[in-house]
Design a protein around this motif. Structure first.
Motif, PDB file in Angstrom:
ATOM      1  N   ILE A   3       2.381 -57.637 -21.784  1.00 37.49           N
ATOM      2  CA  ILE A   3       2.649 -57.675 -20.352  1.00 37.49           C
ATOM      3  C   ILE A   3       1.392 -58.130 -19.607  1.00 37.49           C
ATOM      4  O   ILE A   3       0.285 -58.024 -20.119  1.00 37.49           O
ATOM      5  CB  ILE A   3       3.124 -56.305 -19.829  1.00 37.49           C
ATOM      6  CG1 ILE A   3       2.112 -55.208 -20.145  1.00 37.49           C
ATOM      7  CG2 ILE A   3       4.490 -55.945 -20.391  1.00 37.49           C
ATOM      8  CD1 ILE A   3       2.457 -53.844 -19.579  1.00 37.49           C
ATOM      9  N   SER A   4       1.587 -58.620 -18.386  1.00 38.28           N
ATOM     10  CA  SER A   4       0.478 -59.105 -17.571  1.00 38.28           C
ATOM     11  C   SER A   4      -0.222 -57.942 -16.869  1.00 38.28           C
ATOM     12  O   SER A   4       0.235 -56.799 -16.919  1.00 38.28           O
ATOM     13  CB  SER A   4       1.002 -60.092 -16.527  1.00 38.28           C
ATOM     14  OG  SER A   4       1.800 -59.409 -15.579  1.00 38.28           O
ATOM     15  N   ILE A   5      -1.313 -58.256 -16.184  1.00 37.58           N
ATOM     16  CA  ILE A   5      -2.053 -57.237 -15.437  1.00 37.58           C
ATOM     17  C   ILE A   5      -1.151 -56.608 -14.380  1.00 37.58           C
ATOM     18  O   ILE A   5      -1.135 -55.390 -14.213  1.00 37.58           O
ATOM     19  CB  ILE A   5      -3.313 -57.841 -14.776  1.00 37.58           C
ATOM     20  CG1 ILE A   5      -4.349 -58.164 -15.842  1.00 37.58           C
ATOM     21  CG2 ILE A   5      -3.898 -56.898 -13.736  1.00 37.58           C
ATOM     22  CD1 ILE A   5      -5.601 -58.821 -15.308  1.00 37.58           C
ATOM     23  N   GLU A   6      -0.390 -57.432 -13.670  1.00 33.02           N
ATOM     24  CA  GLU A   6       0.482 -56.929 -12.612  1.00 33.02           C
ATOM     25  C   GLU A   6       1.567 -56.007 -13.183  1.00 33.02           C
ATOM     26  O   GLU A   6       1.872 -54.975 -12.607  1.00 33.02           O
ATOM     27  CB  GLU A   6       1.135 -58.090 -11.846  1.00 33.02           C
ATOM     28  CG  GLU A   6       0.170 -58.886 -10.995  1.00 33.02           C
ATOM     29  CD  GLU A   6      -0.649 -59.914 -11.781  1.00 33.02           C
ATOM     30  OE1 GLU A   6      -0.320 -60.194 -12.964  1.00 33.02           O
ATOM     31  OE2 GLU A   6      -1.643 -60.398 -11.218  1.00 33.02           O
ATOM     32  N   LEU A  14      -0.591 -47.871 -10.949  1.00 29.36           N
ATOM     33  CA  LEU A  14      -1.993 -47.953 -10.549  1.00 29.36           C
ATOM     34  C   LEU A  14      -2.227 -49.287  -9.845  1.00 29.36           C
ATOM     35  O   LEU A  14      -1.495 -50.244 -10.067  1.00 29.36           O
ATOM     36  CB  LEU A  14      -2.908 -47.867 -11.773  1.00 29.36           C
ATOM     37  CG  LEU A  14      -2.928 -46.550 -12.534  1.00 29.36           C
ATOM     38  CD1 LEU A  14      -3.675 -46.711 -13.843  1.00 29.36           C
ATOM     39  CD2 LEU A  14      -3.560 -45.463 -11.688  1.00 29.36           C
ATOM     40  N   PRO A  15      -3.266 -49.374  -9.019  1.00 29.49           N
ATOM     41  CA  PRO A  15      -3.570 -50.653  -8.363  1.00 29.49           C
ATOM     42  C   PRO A  15      -4.036 -51.713  -9.366  1.00 29.49           C
ATOM     43  O   PRO A  15      -4.709 -51.394 -10.352  1.00 29.49           O
ATOM     44  CB  PRO A  15      -4.701 -50.315  -7.394  1.00 29.49           C
ATOM     45  CG  PRO A  15      -4.785 -48.836  -7.346  1.00 29.49           C
ATOM     46  CD  PRO A  15      -4.115 -48.295  -8.554  1.00 29.49           C
ATOM     47  N   ILE A  19      -7.036 -51.840 -12.670  1.00 27.93           N
ATOM     48  CA  ILE A  19      -6.842 -52.365 -14.025  1.00 27.93           C
ATOM     49  C   ILE A  19      -7.899 -53.436 -14.307  1.00 27.93           C
ATOM     50  O   ILE A  19      -8.519 -53.445 -15.373  1.00 27.93           O
ATOM     51  CB  ILE A  19      -5.427 -52.944 -14.195  1.00 27.93           C
ATOM     52  CG1 ILE A  19      -4.351 -51.883 -13.938  1.00 27.93           C
ATOM     53  CG2 ILE A  19      -5.255 -53.568 -15.588  1.00 27.93           C
ATOM     54  CD1 ILE A  19      -4.322 -50.746 -14.918  1.00 27.93           C
ATOM     55  N   LYS A  20      -8.137 -54.328 -13.340  1.00 24.63           N
ATOM     56  CA  LYS A  20      -9.144 -55.374 -13.516  1.00 24.63           C
ATOM     57  C   LYS A  20     -10.535 -54.769 -13.694  1.00 24.63           C
ATOM     58  O   LYS A  20     -11.326 -55.248 -14.514  1.00 24.63           O
ATOM     59  CB  LYS A  20      -9.128 -56.328 -12.323  1.00 24.63           C
ATOM     60  CG  LYS A  20      -7.913 -57.216 -12.287  1.00 24.63           C
ATOM     61  CD  LYS A  20      -7.949 -58.136 -11.078  1.00 24.63           C
ATOM     62  CE  LYS A  20      -6.721 -59.036 -11.033  1.00 24.63           C
ATOM     63  NZ  LYS A  20      -6.732 -59.923  -9.852  1.00 24.63           N
ATOM     64  N   GLN A  21     -10.829 -53.732 -12.930  1.00 23.03           N
ATOM     65  CA  GLN A  21     -12.132 -53.069 -13.030  1.00 23.03           C
ATOM     66  C   GLN A  21     -12.308 -52.446 -14.415  1.00 23.03           C
ATOM     67  O   GLN A  21     -13.360 -52.585 -15.041  1.00 23.03           O
ATOM     68  CB  GLN A  21     -12.256 -51.996 -11.950  1.00 23.03           C
ATOM     69  CG  GLN A  21     -13.550 -51.231 -11.995  1.00 23.03           C
ATOM     70  CD  GLN A  21     -13.571 -50.079 -11.008  1.00 23.03           C
ATOM     71  OE1 GLN A  21     -12.538 -49.502 -10.687  1.00 23.03           O
ATOM     72  NE2 GLN A  21     -14.752 -49.751 -10.520  1.00 23.03           N
ATOM     73  N   GLN A  22     -11.280 -51.752 -14.909  1.00 26.45           N
ATOM     74  CA  GLN A  22     -11.360 -51.126 -16.223  1.00 26.45           C
ATOM     75  C   GLN A  22     -11.478 -52.173 -17.324  1.00 26.45           C
ATOM     76  O   GLN A  22     -12.165 -51.959 -18.323  1.00 26.45           O
ATOM     77  CB  GLN A  22     -10.153 -50.217 -16.453  1.00 26.45           C
ATOM     78  CG  GLN A  22     -10.097 -49.025 -15.521  1.00 26.45           C
ATOM     79  CD  GLN A  22     -11.360 -48.194 -15.587  1.00 26.45           C
ATOM     80  OE1 GLN A  22     -11.814 -47.804 -16.650  1.00 26.45           O
ATOM     81  NE2 GLN A  22     -11.936 -47.925 -14.424  1.00 26.45           N
TER      82      GLN A  22
END
Length: 76
Positions: A3-6, A14-15, A19-22
Motif C-alpha cells: 500500500i502507499s503512504i496515503e 495517522l497523518p 508516516i513520512k517522518q517515521q
C-alpha cells in the motif's frame, strides 16, 4: 499486499506527515517503487491493534470522572 503512504496513514488513522517522518527516521520499513514508497500492509497489523488499544485506554481515562479535591491538612 503493498500500500502507499496515503493508504497506510488511512489504515493506521495517522497523518501522512507522521508516516513520512517515521520513514525518514528509519523507524518503519518501506520499499521504493520508482519515486513512490510502498509498505507491506501485513507488517502493520500488530501496530494497528496496539494503536487501537492505546486509543481505547486513553478514551476510558478521559471519560473517568475527576476525583473530588480533598484538602490535606497537617494535623501537627
Amino acid at each position: 499486499m503493498y500500500i502507499s503512504i496515503e493508504e497506510l496513514a488511512s489504515y493506521l488513522n495517522l497523518p501522512v506527515e507522521y508516516i513520512k517522518q517515521q520513514l525518514a527516521l528509519g523507524n518503519i520499513k518501506a520499499f521504493q517503487n520508482g519515486e513512490e514508497y510502498v509498505f507491506n500492509k501485513n507488517d502493520f497489523s500488530w501496530h494497528k491493534e496496539q494503536l487501537e488499544l492505546k486509543r481505547k485506554i486513553a478514551e476510558a481515562e478521559m471519560n473517568e470522572p475527576i476525583p473530588e479535591d480533598w484538602d490535606a491538612k497537617d494535623e501537627d
